[in-house]
Design a protein around this motif. Structure first.
Motif, PDB file in Angstrom:
ATOM      1  N   LYS A 102     -16.783 -16.470  16.630  1.00 50.48           N
ATOM      2  CA  LYS A 102     -17.546 -15.424  15.957  1.00 50.48           C
ATOM      3  C   LYS A 102     -16.508 -15.029  14.823  1.00 50.48           C
ATOM      4  O   LYS A 102     -15.427 -15.119  14.858  1.00 50.48           O
ATOM      5  CB  LYS A 102     -17.397 -14.094  16.987  1.00 50.48           C
ATOM      6  N   GLY A 103     -17.048 -14.480  13.861  1.00 53.08           N
ATOM      7  CA  GLY A 103     -16.578 -13.618  12.752  1.00 53.08           C
ATOM      8  C   GLY A 103     -16.336 -14.479  11.566  1.00 53.08           C
ATOM      9  O   GLY A 103     -16.980 -15.334  11.222  1.00 53.08           O
ATOM     10  N   LYS A 127     -14.169  -7.068   5.608  1.00 46.73           N
ATOM     11  CA  LYS A 127     -14.004  -6.330   6.681  1.00 46.73           C
ATOM     12  C   LYS A 127     -14.598  -4.886   6.363  1.00 46.73           C
ATOM     13  O   LYS A 127     -14.902  -4.374   7.353  1.00 46.73           O
ATOM     14  CB  LYS A 127     -12.452  -6.038   6.848  1.00 46.73           C
ATOM     15  N   LYS A 128     -14.589  -4.519   5.279  1.00 45.38           N
ATOM     16  CA  LYS A 128     -15.074  -3.075   4.833  1.00 45.38           C
ATOM     17  C   LYS A 128     -16.524  -3.255   4.917  1.00 45.38           C
ATOM     18  O   LYS A 128     -17.376  -2.271   5.387  1.00 45.38           O
ATOM     19  CB  LYS A 128     -14.855  -2.990   3.410  1.00 45.38           C
ATOM     20  N   PHE A 130     -18.049  -5.245   6.916  1.00 43.09           N
ATOM     21  CA  PHE A 130     -18.595  -5.479   8.334  1.00 43.09           C
ATOM     22  C   PHE A 130     -17.576  -5.199   9.337  1.00 43.09           C
ATOM     23  O   PHE A 130     -16.734  -5.989   9.949  1.00 43.09           O
ATOM     24  CB  PHE A 130     -18.939  -7.140   8.597  1.00 43.09           C
ATOM     25  N   PRO A 131     -17.468  -3.645   9.458  1.00 50.18           N
ATOM     26  CA  PRO A 131     -16.264  -3.158  10.022  1.00 50.18           C
ATOM     27  C   PRO A 131     -16.302  -3.625  11.494  1.00 50.18           C
ATOM     28  O   PRO A 131     -15.215  -3.626  12.042  1.00 50.18           O
ATOM     29  CB  PRO A 131     -16.539  -1.736   9.921  1.00 50.18           C
ATOM     30  N   ASP A 132     -17.620  -4.191  12.272  1.00 50.05           N
ATOM     31  CA  ASP A 132     -17.432  -4.231  13.444  1.00 50.05           C
ATOM     32  C   ASP A 132     -17.390  -5.512  14.041  1.00 50.05           C
ATOM     33  O   ASP A 132     -17.423  -6.020  15.093  1.00 50.05           O
ATOM     34  CB  ASP A 132     -18.753  -3.818  14.323  1.00 50.05           C
ATOM     35  N   ILE A 133     -17.119  -6.603  12.993  1.00 48.54           N
ATOM     36  CA  ILE A 133     -17.368  -7.978  13.456  1.00 48.54           C
ATOM     37  C   ILE A 133     -15.591  -8.304  13.478  1.00 48.54           C
ATOM     38  O   ILE A 133     -15.052  -7.902  13.178  1.00 48.54           O
ATOM     39  CB  ILE A 133     -17.984  -8.836  12.350  1.00 48.54           C
ATOM     40  N   LYS A 134     -15.614  -9.551  14.253  1.00 50.65           N
ATOM     41  CA  LYS A 134     -14.238 -10.053  14.228  1.00 50.65           C
ATOM     42  C   LYS A 134     -13.823 -10.721  13.134  1.00 50.65           C
ATOM     43  O   LYS A 134     -14.216 -11.633  12.729  1.00 50.65           O
ATOM     44  CB  LYS A 134     -14.391 -11.063  15.482  1.00 50.65           C
ATOM     45  N   GLU A 173     -24.863 -14.547  15.759  1.00 56.39           N
ATOM     46  CA  GLU A 173     -24.417 -14.647  14.618  1.00 56.39           C
ATOM     47  C   GLU A 173     -25.470 -15.173  13.354  1.00 56.39           C
ATOM     48  O   GLU A 173     -25.407 -14.787  12.218  1.00 56.39           O
ATOM     49  CB  GLU A 173     -23.045 -14.816  14.253  1.00 56.39           C
TER      50      GLU A 173
END
Ligand SMILES: [Zn+2]
Length: 204
Positions: A102-103, A127-128, A130-134, A173
């Motif tokens: 994932k991620g 990351k900004k 998609f703050p919730d993904i790995k 995903e």
């Protein structure tokens, strides 16, 4: 704002010609509804979105493999390196991951170079968005990027990164991010935010 860098965009694999995907493998499993994601088509959808955004904002770029045929890695590198002397280039190869997981990951060739700085910006912007993904990182060398001897990273003469955007063989995903217009828009936006940040701040 004048563009500081020439962005070399690499869509990684072949596209689809007359309904026929040009690259072996490099696709999702067939999902229950019969749909399949072809990675080369996804990679192009991100490169094409970037082309539109970069054009609108007068940031210099080259789509190094605009054809739908699968251009060899050697030829991709040769095309990229042909711009090396005339401009300050940054090479960005855009992919979807596979192998179960994932991620997000971003790769550079081994060693501390300007590529690591580029990779860190891309990682942070992803990351900004998609703050919730790995976020899969390998902190062994103190940087968020993973390091691998991918041909296009090793052989290109400019700072070079390769982004692996979600896993196409992880159904949730694949469907949520890779096969949806909204997911693709957001992945492209994250790449664009990183490009804009580097255009504004340079690579210090
Ligand atoms: Zn790929």
């Amino acid at each position: 704002m004048a563009s500081k860098f020439l962005w070399l965009l690499d869509n990684g694999h072949g596209g689809v010609i007359d309904g026929l995907y040009q690259t072996g493998g490099k696709r999702s499993p067939k999902w229950d509804d019969g749909s399949i994601l072809y990675e080369g088509e996804f990679n192009r959808s991100i490169v094409n979105r970037l082309v539109e955004m970069l054009t609108a904002n007068r940031i210099n770029y080259v789509n190094i493999a605009p054809e739908h045929e699968d251009i060899s890695l050697n030829e991709r590198v040769k095309r990229a390196n042909s711009y090396h002397k005339q401009s300050k280039c940054i090479y960005v190869s855009i992919h979807a991951n596979a192998g179960g997981g994932k991620g997000y990951e971003v790769y550079t060739a081994p060693g501390q170079t300007k590529s690591d700085k580029v990779a860190t910006v891309f990682f942070d912007k992803f990351k900004k968005e998609f703050p919730d993904i790995k976020m899969r990182s390998d902190m062994l060398d103190g940087d968020v990027d993973k390091e691998a001897n991918f041909y296009v990273l090793k052989k290109t003469k400019m700072p070079a990164i390769l982004t692996e955007n979600f896993f196409m063989d992880t159904e949730k995903e694949c469907r949520k991010y890779l096969m949806s217009r909204e997911g693709r828009d957001r992945i492209a936006n994250a790449h664009y935010a990183a490009i804009l940040n580097i255009e504004e701040k340079g690579l210090k």
